[in-house]
Write a protein that holds these residues in place. Structure first.
Motif, PDB file in Angstrom:
ATOM      1  N   LEU B  96       0.824  -1.207   0.000  1.00 44.67           N
ATOM      2  CA  LEU B  96       0.000   0.000   0.000  1.00 44.67           C
ATOM      3  C   LEU B  96       0.862   1.262   0.000  1.00 44.67           C
ATOM      4  O   LEU B  96       0.384   2.350  -0.303  1.00 44.67           O
ATOM      5  N   ALA B  97       2.152   1.073   0.352  1.00 48.89           N
ATOM      6  CA  ALA B  97       3.051   2.224   0.420  1.00 48.89           C
ATOM      7  C   ALA B  97       4.224   2.028  -0.531  1.00 48.89           C
ATOM      8  O   ALA B  97       4.525   0.904  -0.949  1.00 48.89           O
ATOM      9  N   VAL B  98       4.876   3.126  -0.864  1.00 51.93           N
ATOM     10  CA  VAL B  98       6.018   3.070  -1.769  1.00 51.93           C
ATOM     11  C   VAL B  98       7.231   2.512  -0.995  1.00 51.93           C
ATOM     12  O   VAL B  98       7.622   3.084   0.026  1.00 51.93           O
ATOM     13  N   PRO B  99       7.813   1.386  -1.461  1.00 57.37           N
ATOM     14  CA  PRO B  99       8.930   0.762  -0.735  1.00 57.37           C
ATOM     15  C   PRO B  99      10.089   1.750  -0.546  1.00 57.37           C
ATOM     16  O   PRO B  99      10.412   2.516  -1.458  1.00 57.37           O
ATOM     17  N   GLY B 100      10.669   1.749   0.638  1.00 54.71           N
ATOM     18  CA  GLY B 100      11.828   2.585   0.901  1.00 54.71           C
ATOM     19  C   GLY B 100      11.507   4.037   1.221  1.00 54.71           C
ATOM     20  O   GLY B 100      12.410   4.835   1.421  1.00 54.71           O
ATOM     21  N   SER B 101      10.221   4.387   1.294  1.00 58.42           N
ATOM     22  CA  SER B 101       9.889   5.793   1.547  1.00 58.42           C
ATOM     23  C   SER B 101       9.660   6.083   3.027  1.00 58.42           C
ATOM     24  O   SER B 101       9.434   7.226   3.411  1.00 58.42           O
ATOM     25  N   ARG B 102       9.761   5.045   3.864  1.00 63.41           N
ATOM     26  CA  ARG B 102       9.498   5.232   5.295  1.00 63.41           C
ATOM     27  C   ARG B 102      10.625   5.990   5.973  1.00 63.41           C
ATOM     28  O   ARG B 102      11.787   5.796   5.672  1.00 63.41           O
ATOM     29  N   PHE B 103      10.270   6.874   6.900  1.00 66.50           N
ATOM     30  CA  PHE B 103      11.303   7.507   7.739  1.00 66.50           C
ATOM     31  C   PHE B 103      10.669   8.009   9.031  1.00 66.50           C
ATOM     32  O   PHE B 103       9.459   8.219   9.110  1.00 66.50           O
ATOM     33  N   THR B 104      11.502   8.170  10.052  1.00 64.82           N
ATOM     34  CA  THR B 104      11.010   8.654  11.345  1.00 64.82           C
ATOM     35  C   THR B 104      10.930  10.173  11.308  1.00 64.82           C
ATOM     36  O   THR B 104      11.926  10.835  11.056  1.00 64.82           O
ATOM     37  N   TYR B 105       9.751  10.712  11.541  1.00 59.27           N
ATOM     38  CA  TYR B 105       9.613  12.170  11.523  1.00 59.27           C
ATOM     39  C   TYR B 105       9.530  12.743  12.930  1.00 59.27           C
ATOM     40  O   TYR B 105       9.696  13.952  13.129  1.00 59.27           O
ATOM     41  N   ALA B 106       9.258  11.898  13.926  1.00 57.67           N
ATOM     42  CA  ALA B 106       9.170  12.391  15.302  1.00 57.67           C
ATOM     43  C   ALA B 106       9.248  11.226  16.276  1.00 57.67           C
ATOM     44  O   ALA B 106       8.934  10.092  15.927  1.00 57.67           O
ATOM     45  N   LYS B 107       9.696  11.523  17.483  1.00 56.34           N
ATOM     46  CA  LYS B 107       9.629  10.541  18.560  1.00 56.34           C
ATOM     47  C   LYS B 107       8.822  11.165  19.683  1.00 56.34           C
ATOM     48  O   LYS B 107       9.153  12.254  20.168  1.00 56.34           O
ATOM     49  N   GLY B 108       7.771  10.489  20.057  1.00 54.84           N
ATOM     50  CA  GLY B 108       6.823  11.081  20.991  1.00 54.84           C
ATOM     51  C   GLY B 108       7.111  10.753  22.444  1.00 54.84           C
ATOM     52  O   GLY B 108       7.833   9.806  22.757  1.00 54.84           O
ATOM     53  N   LYS B 109       6.568  11.569  23.326  1.00 51.51           N
ATOM     54  CA  LYS B 109       6.690  11.306  24.762  1.00 51.51           C
ATOM     55  C   LYS B 109       5.312  11.353  25.400  1.00 51.51           C
ATOM     56  O   LYS B 109       4.389  11.995  24.891  1.00 51.51           O
ATOM     57  N   LEU B 110       5.229  10.707  26.540  1.00 51.89           N
ATOM     58  CA  LEU B 110       3.964  10.593  27.241  1.00 51.89           C
ATOM     59  C   LEU B 110       3.996  11.450  28.509  1.00 51.89           C
ATOM     60  O   LEU B 110       5.019  11.523  29.186  1.00 51.89           O
ATOM     61  N   ALA B 111       2.881  12.094  28.808  1.00 52.96           N
ATOM     62  CA  ALA B 111       2.802  12.906  30.021  1.00 52.96           C
ATOM     63  C   ALA B 111       1.531  12.579  30.780  1.00 52.96           C
ATOM     64  O   ALA B 111       0.519  12.203  30.192  1.00 52.96           O
ATOM     65  N   LEU B 112       1.619  12.695  32.098  1.00 54.53           N
ATOM     66  CA  LEU B 112       0.413  12.603  32.921  1.00 54.53           C
ATOM     67  C   LEU B 112      -0.029  14.029  33.192  1.00 54.53           C
ATOM     68  O   LEU B 112       0.751  14.837  33.707  1.00 54.53           O
ATOM     69  N   TRP B 113      -1.258  14.350  32.818  1.00 56.43           N
ATOM     70  CA  TRP B 113      -1.684  15.743  32.916  1.00 56.43           C
ATOM     71  C   TRP B 113      -3.089  15.850  33.482  1.00 56.43           C
ATOM     72  O   TRP B 113      -3.949  14.987  33.241  1.00 56.43           O
ATOM     73  N   SER B 114      -3.288  16.902  34.284  1.00 54.68           N
ATOM     74  CA  SER B 114      -4.623  17.216  34.783  1.00 54.68           C
ATOM     75  C   SER B 114      -4.872  18.698  34.577  1.00 54.68           C
ATOM     76  O   SER B 114      -3.949  19.504  34.652  1.00 54.68           O
ATOM     77  N   ALA B 115      -6.119  19.067  34.314  1.00 57.11           N
ATOM     78  CA  ALA B 115      -6.455  20.480  34.134  1.00 57.11           C
ATOM     79  C   ALA B 115      -6.420  21.219  35.476  1.00 57.11           C
ATOM     80  O   ALA B 115      -6.350  22.446  35.515  1.00 57.11           O
ATOM     81  N   THR B 116      -6.454  20.461  36.578  1.00 54.04           N
ATOM     82  CA  THR B 116      -6.412  21.073  37.908  1.00 54.04           C
ATOM     83  C   THR B 116      -4.975  21.410  38.287  1.00 54.04           C
ATOM     84  O   THR B 116      -4.099  20.555  38.171  1.00 54.04           O
ATOM     85  N   GLU B 117      -4.759  22.619  38.747  1.00 53.16           N
ATOM     86  CA  GLU B 117      -3.401  23.004  39.118  1.00 53.16           C
ATOM     87  C   GLU B 117      -3.003  22.409  40.467  1.00 53.16           C
ATOM     88  O   GLU B 117      -3.845  22.176  41.328  1.00 53.16           O
ATOM     89  N   ASN B 118      -1.708  22.175  40.632  1.00 52.05           N
ATOM     90  CA  ASN B 118      -1.143  21.658  41.889  1.00 52.05           C
ATOM     91  C   ASN B 118      -1.808  20.380  42.379  1.00 52.05           C
ATOM     92  O   ASN B 118      -1.940  20.164  43.568  1.00 52.05           O
ATOM     93  N   LEU B 119      -2.238  19.558  41.451  1.00 54.70           N
ATOM     94  CA  LEU B 119      -2.874  18.301  41.853  1.00 54.70           C
ATOM     95  C   LEU B 119      -1.813  17.273  42.239  1.00 54.70           C
ATOM     96  O   LEU B 119      -2.002  16.480  43.150  1.00 54.70           O
ATOM     97  N   PHE B 120      -0.670  17.327  41.553  1.00 51.82           N
ATOM     98  CA  PHE B 120       0.425  16.403  41.870  1.00 51.82           C
ATOM     99  C   PHE B 120       1.731  16.976  41.360  1.00 51.82           C
ATOM    100  O   PHE B 120       1.741  17.788  40.436  1.00 51.82           O
ATOM    101  N   SER B 121       2.823  16.550  41.991  1.00 52.99           N
ATOM    102  CA  SER B 121       4.122  16.850  41.409  1.00 52.99           C
ATOM    103  C   SER B 121       4.766  15.547  40.968  1.00 52.99           C
ATOM    104  O   SER B 121       5.438  15.487  39.957  1.00 52.99           O
TER     105      SER B 121
END
Lengths: 225, 255
Positions: B96-121
């Protein structure tokens, strides 16, 4: 292939509870609307019919805002110590009641309007109280209306998808209903499971409609003869 | 009948005008399917791409698993920006894709987030206290960020205990919306989503990268875009400095 029944059971439970709530809530609304002779009637009828026209996303969006812990209803519920509504089964019931409201109210209203004044006048000359009149005259005469309302509310809730996707959170056993499970299976290319559930739904929907039309047809024939 | 012919004529004229406009001056269009976590960065990149090349990028956002399923079923996408390496690899293997055209464009990171301030450090402690009614993740089956979130929770031994309080967003974007709207107290989200907010909004804890397998995001040129100059130009642009700067600005690593 192990088949997961929990979305099926959850959908049946949701539809059953929603239908019961809608019959209890929808009957007085339909009755009131049927008897109303005031310009406010048309705006109210339009209000009830809104879910027929609105995209489910609109309903989902507003429910999410209103039911959120910092939303209008959410704060009241939180104040009563009942926790949060979105992502819970009761939350889905609330959403479904709004979503399927016209499917309960409209058939009932039509049935009540079809009765006319005559049976009630006769009943009151026989000194029946209003409540008596309702349960011994109106309810039996409007039976096809109740049946249609119940069946359509039930079926429409089973078929609910967009609203649940927005406020359900897809929690297995709690908010992952049949339609969402099918969506999940299709999107993850698990076509076997999707096939079983979809074919089941197809048969179910057809059967429901067939029974509804057959029974209502028989009632109509019986009333004519 | 006469009305009908007139209408048909009008329709033909309208259609040809539209087609002529679309192909005017060599400016092309490329249809790009993008994993939801990359939404904010992609909007900037698409704008920069249009300014730089004159081509237009028409962007669709969904979870990686969904896009992949759609491509398999003949969706008209020309470039695929996934949130993992597995799906682009599969697309290539399946022709389905053109052979050899793959490349890494980004490496992602995960975060734990809450909209409430000072909920955790320390997010790990907070997760272990379980002092919340709902935590949002992306659907682990279709969204690589959801898969990574699952790995984190399994590592912390919380996957089973939290299972009935885990809200699964259709995409990482929906998971984020659940948390941002306050409907879920906390979420395991893409760091890029948190960094797109004004600094210091809510409570944020960057999840240690040893808690989950690296989120290597690969892009691939799809067969449908093989001969489209705009698609080729987009791939080039994505590998270039401007796109990389935008990407790192959203908290991704690049190679």
């Amino acid at each position: 292939m192990t088949f997961d029944w929990s979305p099926v059971l959850l959908s049946l439970k949701l539809a059953t509870i929603t239908t019961l709530v809608l019959l209890i809530v929808g009957t007085p609304i339909a009755w009131r609307l049927a008897r109303l002779r005031h310009w406010i009637k048309q705006p109210l009828v339009s209000l009830v019919a809104l879910p027929l026209v609105l995209p489910p996303t609109v309903l989902g969006f507003y429910l999410l805002l209103v039911l959120a812990p910092n939303g209008f209803v959410g704060q009241i519920v939180k104040g009563m110590g009942l926790g949060t509504i979105p992502f819970t089964f009761p939350g889905l019931v609330i959403a479904s009641v709004f979503y399927s409201l016209p499917f309960a109210v409209q058939p009932l209203q039509n049935a009540f309007e079809g009765l006319g004044e005559r049976p009630l006048e006769v009943a009151s000359t026989l000194r029946a109280t209003p409540l008596d009149r309702f349960f011994t005259v109106v309810v039996p005469l409007a039976r096809p209306g109740f049946l249609t309302a119940a069946v359509l509310s039930f079926a429409h809730t089973i078929g609910e998808f967009g609203v649940v996707l927005m406020i359900g959170g897809n929690i297995p056993g709690q908010t992952k209903v049949l339609s969402v499970a099918i969506y999940d299976h299709v999107e993850t290319l698990e076509y076997d499971q999707a096939h079983v559930m979809s074919a089941g739904m197809l048969v179910f929907a057809f059967t429901v409609l067939l029974v509804l039309y057959a029974v209502n047809g028989r009632i109509a024939v019986a009333e004519k003869s | 009948m006469r009305m009908l012919t007139r209408f048909a004529k009008l329709a033909v004229v309208g259609l040809t005008t539209a087609m002529a406009c679309a192909s005017a001056a060599g400016a092309g269009e490329v249809s790009v399917a993008v994993a939801a976590n990359f939404t904010d960065a992609m909007r900037d990149i698409a704008r920069a791409f249009e300014t730089a090349t004159g081509h237009k990028a028409v962007v669709s956002f969904a979870s990686t698993g969904k896009i992949y399923a759609q491509i398999q079923n003949g969706a008209p996408f020309e470039v695929f920006l996934a949130a993992d390496a597995a799906r682009p690899q599969k697309a290539e293997a399946e022709g389905l894709a053109v052979p050899g055209s793959r490349f890494t464009y980004a490496k992602g990171k995960l975060a734990l987030w809450s909209a409430t301030e000072n909920l955790f450090s320390d997010g790990e402690d907070y997760l272990k206290t379980g002092a919340f009614s709902h935590a949002a993740i992306a659907n682990p089956k279709t969204a690589p960020y959801g898969f990574a979130a699952r790995q984190v929770l399994e590592r912390l031994g919380l996957w089973d205990t939290l299972s009935d309080r885990l809200v699964r967003g259709d995409t990482i974007a929906q998971a984020f919306q659940f948390v941002a709207s306050g409907n879920a107290d906390v979420g395991l989200l893409a760091l890029s989503q948190v960094l797109a907010l004004p600094a210091g909004t809510g409570s944020n804890w960057e999840i240690p990268e040893t808690y989950y397998e690296p989120i290597v995001q690969e892009a691939v040129l799809l067969k449908k875009g093989e001969t489209n100059p705009a698609a080729l130009a987009f791939i080039d642009f994505l590998k270039g400095g401007t796109a990389r700067n935008i990407t790192t600005g959203y908290g991704y690593a690049v190679e």
